[in-house]
Design an enzyme around this catalytic site. Structure first.
Site, PDB file in Angstrom:
ATOM      1  N   ARG A   1       0.806  -1.227   0.000  1.00 24.12           N
ATOM      2  CA  ARG A   1       0.000   0.000   0.000  1.00 24.12           C
ATOM      3  C   ARG A   1       0.837   1.274   0.000  1.00 24.12           C
ATOM      4  NH1 ARG A   1      -4.648  -1.399   4.549  1.00 24.12           N
ATOM      5  NH2 ARG A   1      -5.703  -2.955   3.299  1.00 24.12           N
TER       6      ARG A   1
ATOM      7  N   ARG B   1      -0.334  -1.357   9.241  1.00 24.31           N
ATOM      8  CA  ARG B   1      -1.260  -2.430   9.551  1.00 24.31           C
ATOM      9  C   ARG B   1      -1.488  -3.331   8.339  1.00 24.31           C
ATOM     10  NH1 ARG B   1      -6.285  -3.220   8.563  1.00 24.31           N
ATOM     11  NH2 ARG B   1      -6.779  -1.089   7.912  1.00 24.31           N
TER      12      ARG B   1
END
Lengths: 249, 247, 679
Positions: free
Chosen positions: C364, C469
């Site tokens: 990401r 995360r």
């Protein structure tokens, strides 16, 4: 786009309300309906007027907070929530009437904000599986047929926005209640409480002052999540069976 | 923060009331139960209407057939049942059905109207689901109730029938449909009946839990067929009288 | 995503381009305090710690639990689960949410799924592997003991949710289906179509509703916590405003649990719900709770770009889109031809070019930064040039429309509803957005903050995700905290405290109520000329620019200079119409923005002090060499374990005072920190 808005303004629960007209200019077709109201509110605030109060939160169509009747239709002309309705579905120069959910069980609190606590109380009456934390068996102990899981899911998609109640000419919460009854009733985990659940939830629904069902189908047409009308039939079936069996005790 | 704490902690709690009312009470008190009463009584009346239509169509076979049939009805079940017992039994059942249907409808309607006290300022176009039949259930029901009173006074007791000869239904029917108002009342009522049956049958199926996603279309088709057959069937009689096929 | 699991171990020293700037506290504007140690965590073998902690915890007797009141703020996955579980144990629970119903908390919007080390697929998954993936995914900035516990508890969560009737996806045999998610090689993500968060939340909400109906949870919807009441050094209650009547009231208890979510809305535009806010944790911070790693924010690369200044929030689309979509921008800046008119050779598939091994599936943060770079170079597409194409033309040609529709149909529909563009015909436009905050209130192994009796669970704490995360781990952590961890550790705290009531007229109560009332009055009586939203937009733009996807010392310093001025401007010019004693959404908004303005400063300070790049925190000064020359492996995040292998826990030192940094050193005994590489 330039629009004329006629919005229900009501200062408080006990106060008188009325439709008030506002002209708004420079509306982009890419705005969501709520962003259009944000824009109006900012203009009102800058003029020192009180902004229009409305419930909203996730703005992705899943929290169920937003809800208003737009031109006589719950959530407006598209089958989605007001936050996912875009202004491109309106035309320049349109007059748009915006009203709060109307139902005796949903008292208006301010402007477009209503009290939907009755729906929470219906869930509290039985819309759960009694499974205290720590008591759960291994997840694979009970297989669930895929078809049941799918039906359960279809009904569990309900976001509790209350559009079904607002759209119903009788202010009935049957589709909302049915969605939960069917969701849990379809699963083996929900089977032990199936009878008591439907009796208690329907009992609470009636106590809250919702109307009865005349099977007009308005609820399912307005439901942004597509909870199907036959779920009401399934709840009726469950209810009548529970009555026959003596009410689950 | 006042809470009714359980006496034993850690166990699953009984959060609900311990005793429920009897099934009959439960039904009569809940919206779903009352609606089920309407559905069952409605279906009883529907069943009656189908047999009533079949009997009435004997009018096309001439006065002897029709009058004979009417006479036979009074002798059904003899000698086990006495004369006219069957007819009175049927009348009692029908009367109860009409009564329960009407009372339930009245009570539910009052509740429904109270649940939506404020109408929307903006009216929207009717959706596909919201048919004319659905919207006219209440007034349609009232029309049918009024019609029923006239119909009984006209053809059962003969009180308001232009001819009013007991035991001669064929002649009475012809007499009624020879007046303009008789035809008018009847036609309006039968149209109301068709609409009422159209939504009512589907609604009963939904209320009694018979509807399922796969059956939805079949049920609606059945409702439409029933409505059409009943309306057309009943209307064929005044039409026949008016056109002189039956006289 | 397929790339969070690279085992390419490289020596950080070899590739370091420039050592990070000296982090001299005074030069940056903070003071260094005592080191912080998590004393609640037991030692011994990792796998034994949670069992040991639970056994060693003191218990409250069933009768004693009836006497104890616990306040829970928030009703998302963590708060809902905690409220229900504590009430089941017999505590008196008083719970709050700002929404009109506990069912609407923003956990509901999570799409993807929830991880659990069930190993139903027999594909080599285990508690240890989930633990390892999570620590590594967090770029070695989380605690081993916490993460191991999270992985252990994950299996129980699935059992619990199934028992509640959560309609997880199932296979034809009736068993639970799983999928691979977040770049891991095992299939451990349980899901309920694209609405996993909704279904899990409704499960917790229903359990909570049962307790509300039973009278054991006193629920206060439409009530917002505005301050914490600390008496004799312990958290003993909250001050909250009834959003309908406007009344400010105090609620007292034996312990307070904050489950109020993250602070992503500091950026104004994020994927958070419109009303999500940081007030509860910020006010707790001001009352003594340390704030850990505020600069660790996560950016999601596949969001729908903003369409104009009216944009109120951003909508996320599942990352799975990158499995078949190809990301590109025009090769030449300022090329505004429609996408179809741009020939193949004039397109730059920059991820495939720069990361040939992973292509469009890089993690990401890398995908997000690359998109920003392309847009900064003037090659962005769509309104304002803030977007890149995600093109399915190849996938449609290869797989056919039916297969693409089966895989992504609902996402395409959502995209079309919002943008009015058909992704089957025109490439999607995407842009990164703030999505999750790894930072939060510092908590120990028991999830207790530095204020005794104040606990923080879910996204509100910092505990388990380190600097980044993993996908499908947020739901896992929220439920682990709420169902299993907090109910086990809270009792230990309560059992050690004498039971004594705080009188309602205690000076600390008066002080807190007074502070809240004064703040609200100041907002209402300030007859300014700008709306709270206008300030929020300004704040968001500044923060996104300087403390967003990539951060520089100069940018952060600039932000730290501008933020106090913006805050001052806010208090001078903000305008809140209406009164306090009524439903007043402008007032709610203004109070939240006021706190966002303060928190933003701490975020920038933390980002400035952390001179390394790690996880979601990218400092341009700390990257591998060779970005300009396009060399392989150039321009990647460079962690500095020698300098920054610690949790930065910030103590509030008073208004205008430099905050105090307490470092909690991280020790890795069971996993060896490695450097990520994706080229």
């Amino acid at each position: 786009m330039n629009l004329r808005l006629r919005i229900w303004r009501q200062p408080g629960p006990a106060a008188e309300g009325a439709l008030t007209s506002y002209d708004i200019t420079g509306v982009s077709p890419d705005m969501s309906f709520l962003e259009m109201l944000d824009t109006l509110n900012e203009q009102l605030a800058e003029r020192g007027e009180e902004p229009v109060a409305f419930d909203h939160d996730c703005r992705e169509g899943v929290c169920g907070a937003c809800g208003m009747v737009i031109n006589g239709q719950a959530h407006g002309p598209e089958r989605t929530t007001a936050c996912q309705l875009h202004m491109r579905h309106f035309a320049d120069g349109d007059t748009i009437v915006v009203e709060p959910w109307r139902a005796a069980a949903f008292p208006v609190l301010r402007d477009l904000v209503v009290d939907r606590g009755a729906l929470d109380r219906i869930i509290g009456a039985g819309g759960y599986v009694t499974a205290p934390t720590g008591s759960a068996p291994e997840a694979h102990a009970t297989p669930v047929p895929k078809e049941s899981a799918e039906t359960a899911f279809e009904n569990a998609e309900c976001i509790g926005c209350g559009a079904c109640v607002a759209a119903c000419p009788n202010g009935s919460a049957m589709l909302f209640t049915a969605a939960k009854v069917v969701h849990l009733g379809e699963l083996p985990q929900g089977a032990p409480e199936r009878d008591s659940r439907v009796l208690d939830m329907v009992g609470q629904m009636d106590t809250e002052g919702f109307g009865g069902c005349t099977n007009t189908g308005e609820c399912a047409t307005a439901c942004p999540k597509g909870v199907p009308l036959p779920s009401i039939a399934a709840m009726n079936r469950d209810y009548l069976r529970a009555v026959r069996r003596g009410g689950g005790r | 923060m006042e809470t009714a704490l359980p006496t034993v902690l850690g166990m699953a709690l009984a959060t609900r009331t311990d005793r429920r009312p009897s099934p009959a009470r439960l039904l009569w008190r809940s919206t779903i139960g009352k609606k089920a009463v309407m559905a069952v009584t409605g279906l009883i009346m529907l069943l009656y209407l189908v047999s009533h239509l079949l009997g009435n169509l004997k009018v096309f076979a001439g006065p002897d057939e029709m009058n004979g049939y009417a006479h036979w009805l009074r002798t059904v079940g003899e000698p086990f049942l006495g004369h006219e017992w069957f007819v009175w039994l049927a009348r009692c059942v029908l009367l109860a059905a009409v009564g329960l249907h009407g009372v339930s409808a009245y009570q539910l309607s009052r509740r429904d109207l109270a649940a939506r006290p404020v109408p929307y300022a903006a009216r929207r176009r009717a959706t596909a689901r919201d048919s004319y039949a659905t919207r006219t259930m209440r007034w349609g029901g009232v029309i049918l109730a009024l019609f029923l009173v006239w119909h009984i006074l006209d053809l059962t007791t003969g009180t308001v029938n232009p001819r009013g000869r007991a035991g001669h239904p064929y002649e009475n029917i012809v007499a009624t449909f020879s007046t303009w108002y008789g035809n008018a009342i009847y036609v309006v009522a039968m149209l109301a009946l068709g609409l009422h049956v159209r939504h009512g049958f589907w609604s009963a199926a939904q209320t009694l839990g018979v509807n399922r996603p796969r059956r939805e279309r079949a049920l609606k088709a059945t409702a439409n067929a029933l409505a059409l057959v009943l309306t057309a069937g009943f209307l064929s009689i005044p039409l026949a009288v008016m056109t002189g096929v039956v006289s | 995503m397929a790339a969070d699991d690279v085992d390419d171990v490289r020596d950080a020293a070899d590739v370091r381009e420039a050592t990070t700037t000296a982090t001299n506290p005074e030069a940056i504007g903070y003071t260094l305090g005592e080191p912080l140690v998590d004393t609640a965590s037991p030692d011994g073998p990792l796998a034994e710690r949670w069992r040991r902690r639970r056994f060693e915890a003191k218990l409250v007797s069933p009768a004693g639990r009836r006497e104890r009141t616990v306040i829970v703020v928030g009703t998302g996955l963590a708060g809902g689960a905690a409220g229900a579980s504590l009430a089941e144990q017999g505590y008196r629970v008083v719970q709050f949410c700002y929404q009109d119903s506990p069912r609407r908390a923003h956990s509901i919007a999570a799409q993807g799924g929830i991880n659990a080390a069930k190993n139903y697929r027999n594909d080599g998954d285990s508690v240890r592997r989930l633990f390892y993936d999570t620590v590594k995914g967090g770029d070695f900035r989380s605690r081993e003991s916490n993460v191991y516990r999270l992985a252990e508890v994950s299996t129980e969560i699935i059992d619990q949710c199934v028992a509640q009737g959560v309609p997880f996806a199932r296979e034809y045999g009736g068993l639970l289906d799983t999928r691979s998610f977040g770049g891991v090689q095992v299939s451990r993500t349980f899901y309920a179509r694209g609405q996993t968060g909704q279904q899990l939340l409704l499960g917790a909400y229903q359990a909570l509703s049962r307790q509300i109906a039973a009278g054991r949870v006193e629920m206060h919807p439409r009530t917002e916590m505005l301050d914490l009441v600390v008496v004799d050094g312990r958290a003993r209650g909250i001050v909250a405003r009834d959003l309908l009547s406007g009344r400010v009231e105090t609620y007292l208890a034996d312990a307070v649990v904050l489950a109020t979510g993250g602070y992503g809305n500091v950026f104004h535009l994020s994927t958070n719900a419109k009303n999500s806010n940081a007030t509860a944790i910020w006010r707790a911070h001001r009352r003594g709770a340390y704030f850990a790693n505020p600069c660790f924010t996560q950016i999601h690369p596949t969001c729908i770009p903003r369409s104009g200044a009216h944009q109120s929030k951003l909508t996320l689309m599942s990352e799975s889109l990158r499995n078949d979509g190809r990301i590109w921008v025009p090769r030449v800046p300022g090329d505004d031809r429609p996408p179809a008119a741009i020939p193949e050779e004039e397109r730059d598939y920059y991820l495939e070019r720069r990361y040939p091994a992973f292509g469009n599936l890089v993690p990401r943060d890398i995908a997000s930064r690359a998109a920003k770079q392309a847009c900064d170079e003037g090659r962005g597409v769509g309104p304002g040039g803030q977007g890149v194409y995600l093109d399915f033309a190849d996938a449609l040609a290869r797989l056919g429309r039916a297969t693409v529709a089966e895989r992504y149909g609902n996402l395409f529909e959502m995209y079309e509803r919002i943008t009015a563009e058909d992704p089957y015909e025109v490439p999607m436009r995407i842009y990164p957005a703030i999505h999750y905050t790894m930072g939060g209130l510092w908590v120990d192994y028991d999830l207790q903050t530095t204020v005794p009796g104040l606990f923080a669970i879910g996204e509100a704490n910092f505990s388990d995700h380190g600097a980044n995360r993993l996908g499908a781990s947020a739901l896992m952590q929220g439920l682990a905290d709420g169902y299993f961890v907090l109910p086990a550790t809270l009792g230990d705290y309560l059992a050690r405290q004498p039971r004594e009531d705080v009188p309602a007229d205690h000076p600390a109560v008066h002080e807190a109520v007074g502070a809240v009332s004064d703040r609200l009055y100041a907002l209402l009586s300030n007859n300014g000329d700008r709306t709270p939203d206008a300030f929020h937009r300004d704040l968001g733009e500044l923060l996104w620019e300087e403390c967003g996807m990539s951060r520089t010392e100069a940018g952060l310093r600039k932000a730290l200079e501008q933020l106090p001025a913006l805050r001052e401007d806010f208090w001078r010019r903000v305008r809140v119409p209406g009164e306090g004693r009524q439903l007043n959404q402008s007032l709610e908004k203004a109070a939240r923005v006021a706190d966002h303005l303060e928190l933003a400063e701490l975020m920038c300070l933390d980002a400035l002090h952390r001179g390394e790049s790690c996880g979601g925190h990218f400092r341009e000064e700390s990257q591998t060499r060779g970005r300009e020359t396009g060399e392989d492996g150039g321009g990647e995040a460079l962690r500095d374990d020698a300098g920054f292998s610690y949790v930065a826990a910030w103590e509030y030192a008073g208004a205008g005072e430099p905050p105090v940094l307490h470092r909690e050193q991280l020790h890795f005994k069971d996993v060896h920190p490695t450097q990520r590489s994706y080229s």
